[in-house]
Design an enzyme around this catalytic site. Structure first.
Site: not given
Ligand code: EZ4
Ligand code: CO
Length: 405
Positions: A264, A314, A122, A159, A341, A285, A214, A147, A212, A37, A405, A318, A238
Protein backbone atom coordinates in the site's frame (compact mmCIF):
# COMPACT_ATOMS: atom_id res chain seq x y z
CA UNK A 1 -7.46 20.38 -27.05
CA UNK A 2 -5.10 22.07 -24.57
CA UNK A 3 -4.60 22.15 -20.82
CA UNK A 4 -5.54 25.67 -19.77
CA UNK A 5 -5.12 25.52 -16.00
CA UNK A 6 -4.47 23.18 -13.08
CA UNK A 7 -5.98 23.89 -9.69
CA UNK A 8 -5.10 22.24 -6.38
CA UNK A 9 -7.52 22.09 -3.44
CA UNK A 10 -6.77 20.90 0.09
CA UNK A 11 -9.94 20.25 2.09
CA UNK A 12 -10.58 18.61 5.46
CA UNK A 13 -14.06 17.12 5.94
CA UNK A 14 -12.69 15.12 8.92
CA UNK A 15 -9.36 14.39 7.30
CA UNK A 16 -7.24 16.08 4.62
CA UNK A 17 -7.68 15.43 0.92
CA UNK A 18 -5.62 16.96 -1.89
CA UNK A 19 -7.67 17.25 -5.09
CA UNK A 20 -6.41 18.30 -8.50
CA UNK A 21 -8.55 19.75 -11.27
CA UNK A 22 -7.10 19.84 -14.80
CA UNK A 23 -9.07 22.35 -16.89
CA UNK A 24 -9.00 22.34 -20.71
CA UNK A 25 -9.62 25.12 -23.22
CA UNK A 26 -12.77 23.26 -24.35
CA UNK A 27 -14.43 23.47 -20.94
CA UNK A 28 -13.98 19.75 -20.12
CA UNK A 29 -12.08 19.16 -16.88
CA UNK A 30 -10.73 16.14 -15.04
CA UNK A 31 -10.20 15.34 -11.34
CA UNK A 32 -7.43 13.50 -9.53
CA UNK A 33 -6.51 12.57 -5.94
CA UNK A 34 -3.02 13.55 -4.64
CA UNK A 35 -3.47 12.89 -0.92
CA UNK A 36 -0.35 11.82 0.99
CA UNK A 37 -1.47 11.46 4.59
CA UNK A 38 0.47 13.76 6.95
CA UNK A 39 2.43 15.35 4.04
CA UNK A 40 -0.44 16.95 2.12
CA UNK A 41 1.09 20.39 1.59
CA UNK A 42 4.28 18.92 0.11
CA UNK A 43 2.27 17.42 -2.78
CA UNK A 44 0.15 20.55 -3.17
CA UNK A 45 3.29 22.66 -3.52
CA UNK A 46 4.96 20.14 -5.87
CA UNK A 47 1.92 20.34 -8.12
CA UNK A 48 1.53 24.11 -8.04
CA UNK A 49 5.20 25.06 -8.29
CA UNK A 50 6.67 22.31 -10.40
CA UNK A 51 3.96 20.54 -12.39
CA UNK A 52 1.37 23.18 -13.30
CA UNK A 53 3.72 25.45 -15.31
CA UNK A 54 5.09 22.50 -17.34
CA UNK A 55 1.67 21.20 -18.40
CA UNK A 56 -0.19 24.34 -19.41
CA UNK A 57 -0.67 24.32 -23.19
CA UNK A 58 -0.12 20.54 -23.57
CA UNK A 59 -2.59 18.10 -25.16
CA UNK A 60 -4.47 16.33 -22.30
CA UNK A 61 -5.07 13.32 -24.56
CA UNK A 62 -1.37 12.38 -24.47
CA UNK A 63 -1.68 10.52 -21.17
CA UNK A 64 1.32 8.20 -21.55
CA UNK A 65 3.60 10.94 -22.84
CA UNK A 66 2.64 13.29 -19.99
CA UNK A 67 3.18 10.43 -17.50
CA UNK A 68 6.68 9.82 -18.90
CA UNK A 69 7.36 13.58 -19.05
CA UNK A 70 6.67 13.85 -15.31
CA UNK A 71 8.44 10.56 -14.45
CA UNK A 72 11.29 9.87 -16.86
CA UNK A 73 11.65 13.53 -17.75
CA UNK A 74 12.48 14.55 -14.18
CA UNK A 75 15.91 13.82 -12.75
CA UNK A 76 14.38 13.04 -9.30
CA UNK A 77 12.23 10.03 -10.12
CA UNK A 78 9.89 8.07 -7.85
CA UNK A 79 9.11 8.76 -4.17
CA UNK A 80 5.67 9.28 -2.63
CA UNK A 81 5.34 13.02 -3.26
CA UNK A 82 6.39 12.89 -6.92
CA UNK A 83 4.29 9.80 -7.64
CA UNK A 84 1.16 11.21 -5.95
CA UNK A 85 1.50 14.36 -8.04
CA UNK A 86 1.87 12.27 -11.22
CA UNK A 87 -1.04 10.09 -10.06
CA UNK A 88 -3.43 13.00 -9.64
CA UNK A 89 -2.61 14.44 -13.07
CA UNK A 90 -2.92 10.98 -14.63
CA UNK A 91 -6.35 10.31 -13.08
CA UNK A 92 -7.54 13.73 -14.23
CA UNK A 93 -6.38 13.03 -17.80
CA UNK A 94 -8.21 9.66 -17.89
CA UNK A 95 -11.27 11.49 -16.52
CA UNK A 96 -11.01 14.03 -19.36
CA UNK A 97 -10.54 11.34 -22.01
CA UNK A 98 -13.59 9.48 -20.74
CA UNK A 99 -15.70 12.63 -20.72
CA UNK A 100 -14.64 13.50 -24.28
CA UNK A 101 -15.38 9.95 -25.47
CA UNK A 102 -18.60 9.94 -23.43
CA UNK A 103 -17.52 6.61 -21.91
CA UNK A 104 -16.74 5.47 -18.37
CA UNK A 105 -12.97 5.01 -17.92
CA UNK A 106 -13.30 1.21 -17.56
CA UNK A 107 -14.42 1.06 -21.20
CA UNK A 108 -11.20 2.79 -22.25
CA UNK A 109 -9.24 0.22 -20.21
CA UNK A 110 -10.72 -2.76 -22.07
CA UNK A 111 -14.26 -3.08 -20.69
CA UNK A 112 -15.73 -5.22 -17.93
CA UNK A 113 -14.14 -8.51 -16.88
CA UNK A 114 -16.73 -9.14 -14.16
CA UNK A 115 -20.17 -7.95 -13.06
CA UNK A 116 -19.12 -6.13 -9.90
CA UNK A 117 -16.12 -5.40 -7.72
CA UNK A 118 -15.83 -7.71 -4.68
CA UNK A 119 -14.83 -5.87 -1.50
CA UNK A 120 -13.48 -6.68 1.91
CA UNK A 121 -14.87 -4.76 4.87
CA UNK A 122 -13.17 -3.91 8.17
CA UNK A 123 -14.21 -5.37 11.52
CA UNK A 124 -12.20 -3.49 14.17
CA UNK A 125 -13.15 -4.45 17.73
CA UNK A 126 -12.13 -3.87 21.34
CA UNK A 127 -12.39 -7.61 22.04
CA UNK A 128 -12.52 -10.78 19.96
CA UNK A 129 -16.27 -10.99 20.58
CA UNK A 130 -16.81 -7.36 19.49
CA UNK A 131 -14.78 -7.96 16.36
CA UNK A 132 -16.74 -11.06 15.41
CA UNK A 133 -20.08 -9.33 16.11
CA UNK A 134 -19.09 -6.58 13.69
CA UNK A 135 -17.96 -9.20 11.15
CA UNK A 136 -21.34 -10.91 11.45
CA UNK A 137 -23.14 -7.69 10.48
CA UNK A 138 -21.02 -7.44 7.34
CA UNK A 139 -21.67 -11.09 6.49
CA UNK A 140 -25.40 -10.44 6.84
CA UNK A 141 -25.04 -7.51 4.43
CA UNK A 142 -23.49 -9.84 1.86
CA UNK A 143 -19.77 -9.20 2.32
CA UNK A 144 -17.69 -12.24 1.33
CA UNK A 145 -14.43 -11.04 2.84
CA UNK A 146 -13.66 -9.21 6.08
CA UNK A 147 -10.51 -7.90 7.73
CA UNK A 148 -10.35 -8.65 11.46
CA UNK A 149 -8.38 -6.41 13.87
CA UNK A 150 -8.70 -6.57 17.66
CA UNK A 151 -7.33 -4.38 20.45
CA UNK A 152 -4.50 -6.04 22.36
CA UNK A 153 -5.09 -6.31 26.12
CA UNK A 154 -2.47 -4.33 28.01
CA UNK A 155 -1.66 -1.91 25.15
CA UNK A 156 -3.24 1.55 25.13
CA UNK A 157 -4.05 1.76 21.40
CA UNK A 158 -3.60 -0.72 18.58
CA UNK A 159 -3.49 -0.18 14.85
CA UNK A 160 -6.98 -0.41 13.34
CA UNK A 161 -8.95 -0.29 16.57
CA UNK A 162 -11.05 2.75 17.25
CA UNK A 163 -10.57 3.45 20.95
CA UNK A 164 -12.68 6.53 21.70
CA UNK A 165 -12.97 7.44 18.00
CA UNK A 166 -15.96 5.51 16.81
CA UNK A 167 -15.76 6.47 13.15
CA UNK A 168 -12.93 4.73 11.28
CA UNK A 169 -12.86 7.73 8.95
CA UNK A 170 -11.57 9.83 11.89
CA UNK A 171 -9.16 7.17 13.11
CA UNK A 172 -5.95 8.79 12.01
CA UNK A 173 -7.33 12.26 11.31
CA UNK A 174 -6.87 15.72 12.79
CA UNK A 175 -4.15 15.22 15.36
CA UNK A 176 -1.90 18.31 15.10
CA UNK A 177 1.15 16.35 16.28
CA UNK A 178 1.80 12.63 15.87
CA UNK A 179 0.20 10.73 18.76
CA UNK A 180 2.10 7.76 20.20
CA UNK A 181 0.99 4.14 20.45
CA UNK A 182 2.53 1.12 22.16
CA UNK A 183 3.51 -2.16 20.61
CA UNK A 184 4.36 -5.58 22.04
CA UNK A 185 4.91 -8.54 19.74
CA UNK A 186 4.58 -11.13 22.57
CA UNK A 187 1.16 -9.71 23.59
CA UNK A 188 0.04 -9.65 19.97
CA UNK A 189 1.08 -13.27 19.47
CA UNK A 190 -1.08 -14.31 22.42
CA UNK A 191 -4.18 -12.89 20.75
CA UNK A 192 -4.23 -13.11 16.98
CA UNK A 193 -4.34 -16.91 16.46
CA UNK A 194 -7.28 -17.05 18.89
CA UNK A 195 -9.11 -14.36 16.91
CA UNK A 196 -8.93 -16.43 13.73
CA UNK A 197 -9.67 -19.72 15.46
CA UNK A 198 -12.87 -18.20 16.87
CA UNK A 199 -13.80 -16.62 13.53
CA UNK A 200 -13.45 -20.00 11.80
CA UNK A 201 -15.46 -21.72 14.52
CA UNK A 202 -18.25 -19.13 14.37
CA UNK A 203 -18.49 -18.50 10.61
CA UNK A 204 -17.03 -21.59 8.90
CA UNK A 205 -16.94 -20.88 5.18
CA UNK A 206 -19.53 -18.07 5.23
CA UNK A 207 -16.75 -15.53 4.59
CA UNK A 208 -13.02 -15.27 4.10
CA UNK A 209 -10.93 -13.35 6.56
CA UNK A 210 -7.76 -11.30 6.32
CA UNK A 211 -5.58 -9.37 8.73
CA UNK A 212 -3.22 -6.39 8.59
CA UNK A 213 -0.03 -6.83 10.64
CA UNK A 214 0.89 -3.27 9.64
CA UNK A 215 4.57 -4.17 9.33
CA UNK A 216 5.05 -4.67 13.08
CA UNK A 217 6.86 -8.03 12.86
CA UNK A 218 10.36 -9.08 11.85
CA UNK A 219 10.48 -11.53 8.92
CA UNK A 220 10.97 -14.59 11.13
CA UNK A 221 8.08 -13.51 13.38
CA UNK A 222 5.90 -13.02 10.28
CA UNK A 223 6.85 -16.49 9.10
CA UNK A 224 5.78 -17.90 12.45
CA UNK A 225 2.48 -16.02 12.44
CA UNK A 226 1.75 -17.16 8.88
CA UNK A 227 2.34 -20.75 9.98
CA UNK A 228 0.14 -20.39 13.06
CA UNK A 229 -2.71 -19.02 10.91
CA UNK A 230 -2.52 -21.73 8.22
CA UNK A 231 -5.39 -23.83 9.68
CA UNK A 232 -7.79 -20.88 9.25
CA UNK A 233 -7.35 -20.39 5.48
CA UNK A 234 -6.92 -16.64 5.44
CA UNK A 235 -7.66 -14.70 2.30
CA UNK A 236 -4.31 -13.04 3.05
CA UNK A 237 -1.97 -11.72 5.70
CA UNK A 238 -1.18 -8.08 4.91
CA UNK A 239 2.08 -6.19 5.51
CA UNK A 240 3.51 -9.00 7.61
CA UNK A 241 6.90 -7.23 7.59
CA UNK A 242 8.34 -4.16 5.95
CA UNK A 243 9.81 -4.78 2.54
CA UNK A 244 12.27 -2.00 1.92
CA UNK A 245 14.47 -5.06 1.67
CA UNK A 246 12.38 -7.25 -0.62
CA UNK A 247 14.46 -10.28 0.42
CA UNK A 248 12.60 -10.29 3.76
CA UNK A 249 9.77 -11.98 1.93
CA UNK A 250 11.92 -14.89 0.74
CA UNK A 251 12.30 -15.88 4.34
CA UNK A 252 8.59 -15.50 5.12
CA UNK A 253 7.50 -17.30 1.95
CA UNK A 254 9.71 -20.30 2.57
CA UNK A 255 8.03 -20.95 5.91
CA UNK A 256 4.33 -20.46 5.27
CA UNK A 257 1.55 -21.09 2.76
CA UNK A 258 -0.66 -18.33 4.21
CA UNK A 259 -1.21 -15.98 1.24
CA UNK A 260 0.66 -12.69 1.54
CA UNK A 261 -0.41 -9.17 0.55
CA UNK A 262 1.81 -6.11 0.45
CA UNK A 263 2.37 -2.77 -1.16
CA UNK A 264 0.00 0.00 0.00
CA UNK A 265 2.95 2.38 0.42
CA UNK A 266 4.63 1.42 -2.86
CA UNK A 267 5.10 4.13 -5.44
CA UNK A 268 6.21 2.33 -8.60
CA UNK A 269 6.64 -1.08 -10.17
CA UNK A 270 10.28 -1.03 -8.98
CA UNK A 271 9.18 -1.26 -5.34
CA UNK A 272 7.41 -4.57 -6.01
CA UNK A 273 9.31 -6.00 -8.98
CA UNK A 274 11.36 -8.60 -7.05
CA UNK A 275 8.41 -9.63 -4.88
CA UNK A 276 6.27 -10.20 -7.95
CA UNK A 277 8.75 -11.91 -10.26
CA UNK A 278 9.93 -14.22 -7.48
CA UNK A 279 6.30 -14.99 -6.62
CA UNK A 280 6.87 -14.03 -2.99
CA UNK A 281 3.45 -12.39 -2.60
CA UNK A 282 -0.09 -13.20 -3.73
CA UNK A 283 -1.70 -9.75 -3.73
CA UNK A 284 -0.16 -6.43 -4.66
CA UNK A 285 -1.86 -3.62 -2.71
CA UNK A 286 -0.58 -0.55 -4.58
CA UNK A 287 -3.04 2.36 -4.78
CA UNK A 288 -3.66 4.65 -7.75
CA UNK A 289 -2.93 7.79 -5.72
CA UNK A 290 0.41 6.53 -4.43
CA UNK A 291 1.65 4.52 -7.40
CA UNK A 292 1.37 6.88 -10.35
CA UNK A 293 -2.34 6.84 -11.13
CA UNK A 294 -4.22 4.60 -13.52
CA UNK A 295 -1.20 4.43 -15.84
CA UNK A 296 1.14 3.37 -13.01
CA UNK A 297 -1.35 0.77 -11.74
CA UNK A 298 -1.84 -0.73 -15.21
CA UNK A 299 1.90 -1.28 -15.55
CA UNK A 300 2.03 -3.04 -12.15
CA UNK A 301 -1.11 -5.14 -12.76
CA UNK A 302 0.01 -6.41 -16.18
CA UNK A 303 3.44 -7.34 -14.83
CA UNK A 304 1.84 -9.08 -11.82
CA UNK A 305 -0.54 -11.08 -14.03
CA UNK A 306 2.20 -13.22 -15.54
CA UNK A 307 3.36 -14.27 -12.05
CA UNK A 308 -0.11 -15.16 -10.68
CA UNK A 309 -0.16 -12.11 -8.43
CA UNK A 310 -3.54 -10.42 -8.13
CA UNK A 311 -4.34 -6.81 -7.31
CA UNK A 312 -5.91 -5.80 -3.98
CA UNK A 313 -5.81 -1.99 -3.99
CA UNK A 314 -5.49 -0.06 -0.75
CA UNK A 315 -8.86 1.41 0.24
CA UNK A 316 -8.19 3.37 3.41
CA UNK A 317 -10.13 6.54 4.26
CA UNK A 318 -7.10 8.68 3.46
CA UNK A 319 -7.60 7.98 -0.24
CA UNK A 320 -10.28 10.26 -1.65
CA UNK A 321 -13.38 8.99 -3.50
CA UNK A 322 -11.63 10.05 -6.72
CA UNK A 323 -8.97 7.42 -6.07
CA UNK A 324 -11.64 4.91 -5.08
CA UNK A 325 -13.44 5.55 -8.38
CA UNK A 326 -10.17 5.12 -10.29
CA UNK A 327 -9.76 1.77 -8.50
CA UNK A 328 -13.26 0.71 -9.51
CA UNK A 329 -12.51 1.33 -13.20
CA UNK A 330 -9.25 -0.61 -12.86
CA UNK A 331 -10.77 -3.44 -10.80
CA UNK A 332 -13.68 -4.08 -13.13
CA UNK A 333 -11.42 -4.17 -16.20
CA UNK A 334 -8.29 -5.94 -14.83
CA UNK A 335 -8.34 -9.71 -15.34
CA UNK A 336 -5.99 -10.38 -12.40
CA UNK A 337 -8.00 -8.24 -10.00
CA UNK A 338 -8.36 -9.89 -6.56
CA UNK A 339 -10.25 -7.87 -3.97
CA UNK A 340 -10.72 -4.21 -2.96
CA UNK A 341 -10.43 -2.87 0.60
CA UNK A 342 -13.53 -0.86 1.54
CA UNK A 343 -14.21 1.30 4.60
CA UNK A 344 -17.39 3.02 3.41
CA UNK A 345 -17.93 6.12 1.30
CA UNK A 346 -16.70 8.60 3.94
CA UNK A 347 -18.55 10.83 6.40
CA UNK A 348 -21.43 13.14 5.52
CA UNK A 349 -19.24 16.20 4.93
CA UNK A 350 -16.99 14.21 2.60
CA UNK A 351 -19.98 12.85 0.68
CA UNK A 352 -21.19 16.42 0.08
CA UNK A 353 -17.82 17.34 -1.42
CA UNK A 354 -17.25 14.21 -3.52
CA UNK A 355 -20.42 13.08 -5.31
CA UNK A 356 -20.68 9.86 -7.29
CA UNK A 357 -23.06 7.07 -8.26
CA UNK A 358 -21.10 4.01 -7.18
CA UNK A 359 -23.53 1.55 -5.60
CA UNK A 360 -22.84 -0.97 -2.82
CA UNK A 361 -24.73 -4.24 -3.35
CA UNK A 362 -24.07 -7.51 -1.50
CA UNK A 363 -20.47 -6.74 -0.67
CA UNK A 364 -19.72 -5.56 -4.21
CA UNK A 365 -19.49 -2.18 -5.93
CA UNK A 366 -21.53 -1.72 -9.05
CA UNK A 367 -19.43 0.63 -11.15
CA UNK A 368 -21.09 3.78 -12.43
CA UNK A 369 -21.52 4.27 -16.19
CA UNK A 370 -21.06 8.03 -15.91
CA UNK A 371 -18.47 9.32 -18.42
CA UNK A 372 -14.90 9.58 -17.13
CA UNK A 373 -14.24 8.59 -13.52
CA UNK A 374 -17.78 9.52 -12.48
CA UNK A 375 -16.97 11.74 -9.49
CA UNK A 376 -17.96 15.40 -9.04
CA UNK A 377 -16.07 17.75 -6.72
CA UNK A 378 -18.09 20.53 -5.04
CA UNK A 379 -15.63 23.41 -4.62
CA UNK A 380 -17.95 25.46 -2.39
CA UNK A 381 -18.49 22.57 0.01
CA UNK A 382 -14.75 21.86 -0.02
CA UNK A 383 -13.98 25.49 0.89
CA UNK A 384 -16.08 25.13 4.07
CA UNK A 385 -13.57 22.60 5.44
CA UNK A 386 -10.08 24.08 5.67
CA UNK A 387 -6.83 22.13 5.76
CA UNK A 388 -5.75 21.13 9.27
CA UNK A 389 -2.27 19.82 9.95
CA UNK A 390 -2.64 16.22 11.10
CA UNK A 391 -0.56 13.10 11.44
CA UNK A 392 -0.69 9.35 11.74
CA UNK A 393 0.50 7.97 15.08
CA UNK A 394 4.01 6.69 15.74
CA UNK A 395 4.60 3.41 17.49
CA UNK A 396 7.00 2.58 20.35
CA UNK A 397 7.87 -0.63 22.15
CA UNK A 398 7.02 -0.72 25.85
CA UNK A 399 10.56 0.43 26.71
CA UNK A 400 10.22 3.48 24.46
CA UNK A 401 12.08 2.20 21.38
CA UNK A 402 10.61 3.65 18.19
CA UNK A 403 8.92 0.89 16.16
CA UNK A 404 7.11 0.45 12.83
CA UNK A 405 3.62 1.94 12.90
O1 EZ4 B 1 -2.96 2.50 7.99
O2 EZ4 B 1 -4.03 4.27 5.13
O3 EZ4 B 1 -4.83 -1.45 4.92
N1 EZ4 B 1 -4.98 -0.36 5.34
C1 EZ4 B 1 -4.14 0.35 6.06
C2 EZ4 B 1 -4.52 1.77 6.37
C3 EZ4 B 1 -3.31 2.65 6.67
C4 EZ4 B 1 -3.63 4.08 6.44
C5 EZ4 B 1 -2.43 4.96 6.71
O4 EZ4 B 1 -2.76 6.24 6.36
O5 EZ4 B 1 -3.11 -0.16 6.44
O6 EZ4 B 1 -5.45 1.82 7.40
CO1 CO C 1 -2.75 -1.94 5.37
Amino acid sequence: MKIEDIKVYVTNPGRNFVTVKVITDEGVYGLGDATVNGREMAVASYLEEHVRPCLIGRDPHQIEDIWQYLYMGVYWRRGPITMAAIAAIDMALWDIKGKVANLPVYQLLGGKCRTGVTLYAHANGETIEDTLDIAEKYIEQGFKAIRLQTAIPGLSETYGVLGDRKDYFELQGNRPLPPEQEWSTPKYFELVPELFAKAKERFGNRAQFCHDVHSRLTPIESAKLGKMLEPYNLLFLEDASIAENQDNYKLIRHHTTTPLALGETYNTIWDCKDLIQNQLIDYIRAAATHAGGITGMKKIADFAAIYNVRTAPHGAPDLSPICFAAHMHLNISTHNYGVQEFVGFGNEASQKIFKHEMKLENGMIMVSDAPGLGVEFDEEEAAKHEYKRSYLPVSRLEDGTLWHW
